[in-house]
Motif scaffolding. Structure first.
Motif, PDB file in Angstrom:
ATOM      1  N   GLY A  16       0.745  -1.286  -0.021  1.00 34.68           N
ATOM      2  CA  GLY A  16       0.269   0.754  -0.208  1.00 34.68           C
ATOM      3  C   GLY A  16       0.639   1.489  -0.034  1.00 34.68           C
ATOM      4  N   LYS A  17       2.111   0.947  -0.519  1.00 34.20           N
ATOM      5  CA  LYS A  17       2.975   2.332  -0.206  1.00 34.20           C
ATOM      6  C   LYS A  17       2.719   3.638  -1.298  1.00 34.20           C
ATOM      7  N   SER A  18       2.542   3.218  -2.827  1.00 34.26           N
ATOM      8  CA  SER A  18       1.948   3.335  -3.857  1.00 34.26           C
ATOM      9  C   SER A  18       0.577   4.725  -3.166  1.00 34.26           C
ATOM     10  N   MET A 118      14.897   9.549   5.896  1.00 32.69           N
ATOM     11  CA  MET A 118      13.952   9.059   7.272  1.00 32.69           C
ATOM     12  C   MET A 118      13.654   8.021   6.544  1.00 32.69           C
ATOM     13  N   TYR A 119      13.884   6.511   7.160  1.00 31.14           N
ATOM     14  CA  TYR A 119      13.665   5.438   6.775  1.00 31.14           C
ATOM     15  C   TYR A 119      11.898   4.717   7.361  1.00 31.14           C
ATOM     16  N   ILE A 120      10.653   4.846   6.379  1.00 31.11           N
ATOM     17  CA  ILE A 120       9.902   4.324   6.404  1.00 31.11           C
ATOM     18  C   ILE A 120       9.216   2.929   6.017  1.00 31.11           C
ATOM     19  N   SER A 121       9.034   1.931   6.823  1.00 31.40           N
ATOM     20  CA  SER A 121       8.396   0.724   6.239  1.00 31.40           C
ATOM     21  C   SER A 121       7.036   0.733   6.610  1.00 31.40           C
ATOM     22  N   ILE A 122       6.467   0.054   4.750  1.00 33.75           N
ATOM     23  CA  ILE A 122       4.788   0.129   5.055  1.00 33.75           C
ATOM     24  C   ILE A 122       4.521  -1.788   5.120  1.00 33.75           C
ATOM     25  N   GLN A 123       4.054  -2.222   5.691  1.00 33.05           N
ATOM     26  CA  GLN A 123       3.952  -3.384   6.019  1.00 33.05           C
ATOM     27  C   GLN A 123       2.129  -3.728   5.605  1.00 33.05           C
ATOM     28  N   PRO A 124       2.075  -5.045   4.946  1.00 32.78           N
ATOM     29  CA  PRO A 124       0.953  -5.352   5.369  1.00 32.78           C
ATOM     30  C   PRO A 124       0.677  -6.496   6.303  1.00 32.78           C
ATOM     31  N   PRO A 125      -1.334  -6.417   6.653  1.00 32.78           N
ATOM     32  CA  PRO A 125      -0.950  -7.476   7.937  1.00 32.78           C
ATOM     33  C   PRO A 125      -0.146  -8.513   8.044  1.00 32.78           C
ATOM     34  N   ILE A 169       5.342   1.161   9.829  1.00 32.58           N
ATOM     35  CA  ILE A 169       3.352   1.199   9.713  1.00 32.58           C
ATOM     36  C   ILE A 169       2.902  -0.428   8.793  1.00 32.58           C
ATOM     37  N   VAL A 170       1.943  -1.050   9.496  1.00 35.18           N
ATOM     38  CA  VAL A 170       1.807  -2.111   8.948  1.00 35.18           C
ATOM     39  C   VAL A 170      -0.085  -1.385   8.654  1.00 35.18           C
ATOM     40  N   ASN A 171      -0.363  -1.460   7.237  1.00 38.72           N
ATOM     41  CA  ASN A 171      -1.531  -0.937   6.462  1.00 38.72           C
ATOM     42  C   ASN A 171      -2.306  -1.817   6.584  1.00 38.72           C
ATOM     43  N   LYS A 179      -3.659   8.237   9.329  1.00 39.27           N
ATOM     44  CA  LYS A 179      -2.955   8.596  10.309  1.00 39.27           C
ATOM     45  C   LYS A 179      -1.636   9.372  10.898  1.00 39.27           C
ATOM     46  N   ASN A 180      -0.709   7.553  11.109  1.00 40.37           N
ATOM     47  CA  ASN A 180       0.035   6.956  11.681  1.00 40.37           C
ATOM     48  C   ASN A 180       1.682   7.569  10.713  1.00 40.37           C
ATOM     49  N   LEU A 181       0.586   7.447   9.623  1.00 39.32           N
ATOM     50  CA  LEU A 181       2.464   8.250   8.798  1.00 39.32           C
ATOM     51  C   LEU A 181       2.150   9.839   8.715  1.00 39.32           C
ATOM     52  N   LYS A 182       0.678  10.509   8.975  1.00 39.61           N
ATOM     53  CA  LYS A 182       0.911  12.278   9.290  1.00 39.61           C
ATOM     54  C   LYS A 182       1.607  11.773   9.886  1.00 39.61           C
ATOM     55  N   GLN A 183       1.710  11.487  11.532  1.00 39.33           N
ATOM     56  CA  GLN A 183       1.688  11.709  13.111  1.00 39.33           C
ATOM     57  C   GLN A 183       3.247  11.406  12.689  1.00 39.33           C
ATOM     58  N   ALA A 184       3.897  10.612  11.841  1.00 35.37           N
ATOM     59  CA  ALA A 184       5.531   9.829  11.948  1.00 35.37           C
ATOM     60  C   ALA A 184       6.403  11.365  11.410  1.00 35.37           C
ATOM     61  N   LEU A 185       5.292  11.909  10.683  1.00 31.25           N
ATOM     62  CA  LEU A 185       6.296  12.576   9.855  1.00 31.25           C
ATOM     63  C   LEU A 185       5.955  13.920   9.661  1.00 31.25           C
ATOM     64  N   LEU A 186       4.774  14.334  10.749  1.00 29.60           N
ATOM     65  CA  LEU A 186       4.120  15.504  11.949  1.00 29.60           C
ATOM     66  C   LEU A 186       5.571  16.661  11.925  1.00 29.60           C
ATOM     67  N   GLU A 187       6.455  15.775  12.833  1.00 29.61           N
ATOM     68  CA  GLU A 187       7.621  16.749  13.033  1.00 29.61           C
ATOM     69  C   GLU A 187       8.155  18.216  11.597  1.00 29.61           C
ATOM     70  N   GLU A 188       8.702  17.182  10.492  1.00 31.30           N
ATOM     71  CA  GLU A 188       9.299  17.196   9.588  1.00 31.30           C
ATOM     72  C   GLU A 188       7.715  18.354   8.466  1.00 31.30           C
ATOM     73  N   ILE A 189       7.258  17.876   8.638  1.00 29.64           N
ATOM     74  CA  ILE A 189       5.647  19.109   7.424  1.00 29.64           C
ATOM     75  C   ILE A 189       5.868  20.265   8.304  1.00 29.64           C
ATOM     76  N   ASN A 190       5.879  19.945   9.972  1.00 29.95           N
ATOM     77  CA  ASN A 190       6.025  21.576  10.474  1.00 29.95           C
ATOM     78  C   ASN A 190       7.148  21.991  10.091  1.00 29.95           C
ATOM     79  N   LYS A 191       8.208  21.464  10.119  1.00 27.61           N
ATOM     80  CA  LYS A 191       9.438  22.399   9.276  1.00 27.61           C
ATOM     81  C   LYS A 191       9.130  23.217   8.352  1.00 27.61           C
ATOM     82  N   VAL A 192       8.890  21.993   7.537  1.00 24.70           N
ATOM     83  CA  VAL A 192       9.229  22.849   6.082  1.00 24.70           C
ATOM     84  C   VAL A 192       8.140  23.862   5.753  1.00 24.70           C
TER      85      VAL A 192
END
Ligand code: ATP
Ligand SMILES: Nc1nc2c(ncn2[C@@H]2O[C@H](COP(=O)(O)O)[C@@H](O)[C@H]2O)c(=O)[nH]1
Length: 199
Positions: A16-18, A118-125, A169-171, A179-192
């Motif tokens: 579910g990465k794309s 930053m390295y993010i892994s998207i995993q299936p259940p 993140i388990v998709n 929601k978990n993805l946005k939370q993980a990236l929140l700091e970087e999003i706010n910086k930009v």
């Protein structure tokens, strides 16, 4: 390379990465930019040259790799894939967070560079859910599907190695994963956002 810290997304084909990345970029188009990879595979229905991938022949891609134009490249499921230096620079020149969607070989090779993402892994259940998603997507021949499932098994084992990913993140439910993805990236999003507001 200049600009905000890039983000690498990896995980088994069909996890579910794309799907997650398209949502993320659509909601934050002034924050993220996609590194458009090169591939020797054929475009799927709905895919666009230059937007989803740069579709090239194996000969052209191999020549460009030999010429030092790629940060990383890998053979996956019978095709070549790779991240060109130009693809990353195009995003970083706009001061956007550069998103790379790459396989596990790409992750290992990027770790040898100075990109420092930053390295993010998207995993299936589960493998069963992954196979169902890949079959339902209806994009693969049986041969390609089997290769992707085999690679997924290897990928899921390697992903457990300590330190391989910053976030896993388990998709399962799409909205929860997003929601978990946005939370993980929140700091970087706010910086930009902050940097753009003050420029
Ligand atoms: N949480 C989810 N629940 C159900 N279906 C999903 C979920 N996430 C994605 N899918 C579906 O699963 C399929 C695979 O998703 P997607 O193409 O985004 O995977 P991918 O990891 O990008 O695969 P690839 O690496 O092959 O490009 C798609 O048909 C997508 O619509
Ligand atoms: N190492 C790299 N892997 C890449 C790149 N672009 C995509 N990918 C990965 O390939 C598989 C299959 O993709 P698909 O679009 O054919 O389903 C998937 O895991 C992608 O993450 C790249 O530039 N380098």
């Amino acid at each position: 390379m200049a600009g905000p810290r890039p983000v690498v997304f990896s995980g088994p084909s069909g996890a579910g990465k794309s799907t997650l990345l398209k949502k993320l970029i659509k909601e934050h188009e002034n924050v993220f930019g996609f590194s458009v990879s090169h591939t020797t595979r054929n475009p799927r229905p709905g895919e666009e040259n230059g937007r989803d991938y740069h579709y090239v022949t194996r000969e052209a891609m191999q020549a460009a790799i030999n010429n030092g134009e790629f940060i990383e490249s890998a053979e996956f499921s019978g095709n070549l894939y790779g991240t060109s230096k130009a693809a990353v620079q195009a995003v970083q020149a706009k001061n956007l967070i550069c998103i790379l969607d790459i396989d596990m070989q790409g992750v290992k090779n990027i770790k040898k560079t100075d990109l420092s993402p930053m390295y993010i892994s998207i995993q299936p259940p589960s493998m069963e859910v992954l196979e169902k998603r890949l079959r339902d997507r209806n994009t693969e021949s049986e041969e390609s599907l089997q290769k992707r499932l085999h690679a997924a098994n290897v990928d899921m084992e390697l992903s457990k190695e300590p330190g391989m990913f910053d976030v896993v993140i388990v998709n399962d439910n799409l909205e929860d994963a997003y929601k978990n993805l946005k939370q993980a990236l929140l700091e970087e999003i706010n910086k930009v956002k902050k940097a753009k507001a003050s420029s």
